[in-house]
Scaffold this active site. Sequence first.
Site, PDB file in Angstrom:
ATOM      1  N   GLY A 117       0.771  -5.155   0.882  1.00  0.00           N
ATOM      2  CA  GLY A 117      -0.419  -5.285   0.040  1.00  0.00           C
ATOM      3  C   GLY A 117      -0.153  -6.051  -1.253  1.00  0.00           C
ATOM      4  O   GLY A 117      -1.070  -6.619  -1.845  1.00  0.00           O
TER       5      GLY A 117
ATOM      6  N   GLU B   6      -0.354  -9.616  -0.353  1.00  0.00           N
ATOM      7  CA  GLU B   6      -1.778  -9.852  -0.068  1.00  0.00           C
ATOM      8  C   GLU B   6      -2.604  -9.931  -1.357  1.00  0.00           C
ATOM      9  O   GLU B   6      -3.560 -10.701  -1.437  1.00  0.00           O
ATOM     10  CB  GLU B   6      -2.296  -8.748   0.867  1.00  0.00           C
ATOM     11  CG  GLU B   6      -1.678  -8.849   2.256  1.00  0.00           C
ATOM     12  CD  GLU B   6      -1.929  -7.625   3.120  1.00  0.00           C
ATOM     13  OE1 GLU B   6      -1.586  -6.509   2.684  1.00  0.00           O
ATOM     14  OE2 GLU B   6      -2.469  -7.769   4.221  1.00  0.00           O
TER      15      GLU B   6
ATOM     16  N   ALA C 199       0.871  -1.171   0.000  1.00  0.00           N
ATOM     17  CA  ALA C 199       0.000   0.000   0.000  1.00  0.00           C
ATOM     18  C   ALA C 199       0.913   1.228   0.000  1.00  0.00           C
ATOM     19  O   ALA C 199       2.085   1.140   0.375  1.00  0.00           O
ATOM     20  CB  ALA C 199      -0.882  -0.009   1.235  1.00  0.00           C
TER      21      ALA C 199
ATOM     22  N   GLU D 143       4.766  -5.031   7.411  1.00  0.00           N
ATOM     23  CA  GLU D 143       3.963  -4.062   8.155  1.00  0.00           C
ATOM     24  C   GLU D 143       4.385  -3.850   9.607  1.00  0.00           C
ATOM     25  O   GLU D 143       4.369  -2.723  10.098  1.00  0.00           O
ATOM     26  CB  GLU D 143       2.476  -4.462   8.128  1.00  0.00           C
ATOM     27  CG  GLU D 143       1.806  -4.264   6.779  1.00  0.00           C
ATOM     28  CD  GLU D 143       1.905  -5.473   5.870  1.00  0.00           C
ATOM     29  OE1 GLU D 143       2.733  -6.369   6.152  1.00  0.00           O
ATOM     30  OE2 GLU D 143       1.172  -5.534   4.872  1.00  0.00           O
TER      31      GLU D 143
HETATM   32  N1  CO8 Z   1       4.611   3.206  -0.863  1.00  0.00           N
HETATM   33  C1  CO8 Z   1       4.952   4.359  -1.434  1.00  0.00           C
HETATM   34  N2  CO8 Z   1       6.051   4.510  -2.202  1.00  0.00           N
HETATM   35  C2  CO8 Z   1       6.823   3.429  -2.378  1.00  0.00           C
HETATM   36  C3  CO8 Z   1       6.524   2.186  -1.795  1.00  0.00           C
HETATM   37  C4  CO8 Z   1       5.343   2.079  -1.000  1.00  0.00           C
HETATM   38  N3  CO8 Z   1       4.947   0.919  -0.429  1.00  0.00           N
HETATM   39  N4  CO8 Z   1       7.486   1.293  -2.133  1.00  0.00           N
HETATM   40  C5  CO8 Z   1       8.355   1.970  -2.918  1.00  0.00           C
HETATM   41  N5  CO8 Z   1       7.961   3.252  -3.066  1.00  0.00           N
HETATM   42  C6  CO8 Z   1       8.625   4.302  -3.853  1.00  0.00           C
HETATM   43  C7  CO8 Z   1       9.870   4.816  -3.119  1.00  0.00           C
HETATM   44  O1  CO8 Z   1       9.527   5.787  -2.143  1.00  0.00           O
HETATM   45  C8  CO8 Z   1      10.669   5.395  -4.276  1.00  0.00           C
HETATM   46  O2  CO8 Z   1      10.121   6.647  -4.614  1.00  0.00           O
HETATM   47  P1  CO8 Z   1      11.093   7.867  -5.080  1.00  0.00           P
HETATM   48  O3  CO8 Z   1      11.800   7.351  -6.302  1.00  0.00           O
HETATM   49  O4  CO8 Z   1      10.132   8.978  -5.348  1.00  0.00           O
HETATM   50  O5  CO8 Z   1      12.028   8.108  -3.942  1.00  0.00           O
HETATM   51  C9  CO8 Z   1      10.332   4.448  -5.433  1.00  0.00           C
HETATM   52  O6  CO8 Z   1       9.129   3.761  -5.057  1.00  0.00           O
HETATM   53  C10 CO8 Z   1      11.408   3.399  -5.663  1.00  0.00           C
HETATM   54  O7  CO8 Z   1      11.638   2.737  -4.439  1.00  0.00           O
HETATM   55  P2  CO8 Z   1      13.094   2.565  -3.805  1.00  0.00           P
HETATM   56  O8  CO8 Z   1      13.986   3.662  -4.226  1.00  0.00           O
HETATM   57  O9  CO8 Z   1      12.934   2.329  -2.321  1.00  0.00           O
HETATM   58  O10 CO8 Z   1      13.541   1.183  -4.528  1.00  0.00           O
HETATM   59  P3  CO8 Z   1      14.596   0.125  -4.001  1.00  0.00           P
HETATM   60  O11 CO8 Z   1      14.819  -0.815  -5.135  1.00  0.00           O
HETATM   61  O12 CO8 Z   1      15.773   0.785  -3.358  1.00  0.00           O
HETATM   62  O13 CO8 Z   1      13.831  -0.657  -2.815  1.00  0.00           O
HETATM   63  C11 CO8 Z   1      11.934  -1.813  -1.833  1.00  0.00           C
HETATM   64  C12 CO8 Z   1      12.730  -1.459  -3.127  1.00  0.00           C
HETATM   65  C13 CO8 Z   1      12.795  -2.721  -0.940  1.00  0.00           C
HETATM   66  C14 CO8 Z   1      10.687  -2.541  -2.277  1.00  0.00           C
HETATM   67  C15 CO8 Z   1      11.602  -0.515  -1.056  1.00  0.00           C
HETATM   68  O14 CO8 Z   1      11.010   0.408  -1.971  1.00  0.00           O
HETATM   69  C16 CO8 Z   1      10.644  -0.721   0.072  1.00  0.00           C
HETATM   70  O15 CO8 Z   1      11.041  -1.188   1.147  1.00  0.00           O
HETATM   71  N6  CO8 Z   1       9.352  -0.340  -0.135  1.00  0.00           N
HETATM   72  C17 CO8 Z   1       8.337  -0.444   0.881  1.00  0.00           C
HETATM   73  C18 CO8 Z   1       7.848  -1.840   0.993  1.00  0.00           C
HETATM   74  C19 CO8 Z   1       6.840  -1.956   2.097  1.00  0.00           C
HETATM   75  O16 CO8 Z   1       7.133  -1.738   3.259  1.00  0.00           O
HETATM   76  N7  CO8 Z   1       5.602  -2.311   1.723  1.00  0.00           N
HETATM   77  C20 CO8 Z   1       4.542  -2.493   2.646  1.00  0.00           C
HETATM   78  C21 CO8 Z   1       3.749  -1.266   2.770  1.00  0.00           C
HETATM   79  S1  CO8 Z   1       2.527  -1.415   4.039  1.00  0.00           S
HETATM   80  C22 CO8 Z   1       1.308  -2.272   3.332  1.00  0.00           C
HETATM   81  O17 CO8 Z   1       1.360  -2.686   2.211  1.00  0.00           O
HETATM   82  C23 CO8 Z   1       0.160  -2.500   4.205  1.00  0.00           C
HETATM   83  C24 CO8 Z   1      -0.963  -3.148   3.414  1.00  0.00           C
HETATM   84  C25 CO8 Z   1      -2.188  -2.952   4.106  1.00  0.00           C
HETATM   85  C26 CO8 Z   1      -2.604  -1.561   4.000  1.00  0.00           C
HETATM   86  C27 CO8 Z   1      -3.970  -1.478   4.478  1.00  0.00           C
HETATM   87  C28 CO8 Z   1      -4.578  -0.137   4.109  1.00  0.00           C
HETATM   88  C29 CO8 Z   1      -4.335   0.930   5.082  1.00  0.00           C
END
Ligand code: CO8
Length: 256
Positions: A106, A109, A61, A129
């Site tokens: 997500g 999921e 998400a 999460e």
């Molecule tokens: N949300 C928003 N932006 C994101 C997300 C995300 N989940 N994941 C990546 N991005 C963005 C980054 O901020 C970055 O943006 P920018 O270029 O503008 O700085 C761009 O995507 C590229 O990402 P990275 O530079 O971080 O890429 P890397 O290759 O270095 O890393 C990763 C890749 C490891 C996947 C890293 O991006 C990461 O850790 N992302 C987050 C993953 C995460 O924690 N996901 C879980 C989110 S919580 C969730 O899903 C809960 C679900 C339930 C929600 C229920 C509703 C409320």
Amino acid sequence: MIKLEKQGNIAILTISRPEALNALNSAALDELYSTALTVRRDSDIRCLIITGEGKAFVAGADIAEMQGLNAEEGRAFGLKGHRAFCAVEALPIPVIAAVNGFALGGGCELALCADIRLASEKAKFGQPETGLGITPGFGGTQRLPRTVGVSKAMELILTAKMIKADEALEIGLVDHVYAPEQLMDEAIALANTIAANAPVAVRNSKSAIRRFTGAALAWDLGFEADMFGACFATEDQKNAMQAFVDKAEKPAFTGK
Ligand code: CO8
């Protein structure tokens, strides 16, 4: 953000927001829901493939959007996710997830809503999460244990660790792993094999199997939304998501 392409009797739904690794924000969730309804209404489509554009399947998400939510808004966001994901899961036709890259939070999921999961060797799975101060919120607490068993789901959710495709295969989270360039060909071949079988028999088989996995799911998802929403009243959630957005070090959690 959500593309739908038909190829004969099958369709391919692609999550396309590559600049954010296909993270699902509210607009993408609304589009996913309406696209699922479009697929449902199209009686020519006999099997659906879901995949992601670029190097991610779905990186979760949208953390930037969730960061400032209060408990009530967090619960509402979770319910919006459930609406879209349940619409995918409840499609009468089989759904195949072709997991091409990161399937986190997500994203994992969403893959769990599919009937069959194929992965690229480059795919990575996880429920990060608890490291962000929240519970899984789009069905992970309910669909992951139904898929990989309670203790593996506990381990993945409580550690927030990422696993590679081969480990996902070992624990039954995915059914096959392919070289990246083969993934879509294999997914399309599988979809066409399914689409060549008798449509009513295929739909009725899915419906019968889903009774087994879906028992009490709606009630359980409601409870997940309550738990998820409550996390948005904590400082840990605010600080952890702020750190992600700021690309800062993860804060030490205080339990407040
Ligand atoms: N949300 C928003 N932006 C994101 C997300 C995300 N989940 N994941 C990546 N991005 C963005 C980054 O901020 C970055 O943006 P920018 O270029 O503008 O700085 C761009 O995507 C590229 O990402 P990275 O530079 O971080 O890429 P890397 O290759 O270095 O890393 C990763 C890749 C490891 C996947 C890293 O991006 C990461 O850790 N992302 C987050 C993953 C995460 O924690 N996901 C879980 C989110 S919580 C969730 O899903 C809960 C679900 C339930 C929600 C229920 C509703 C409320």
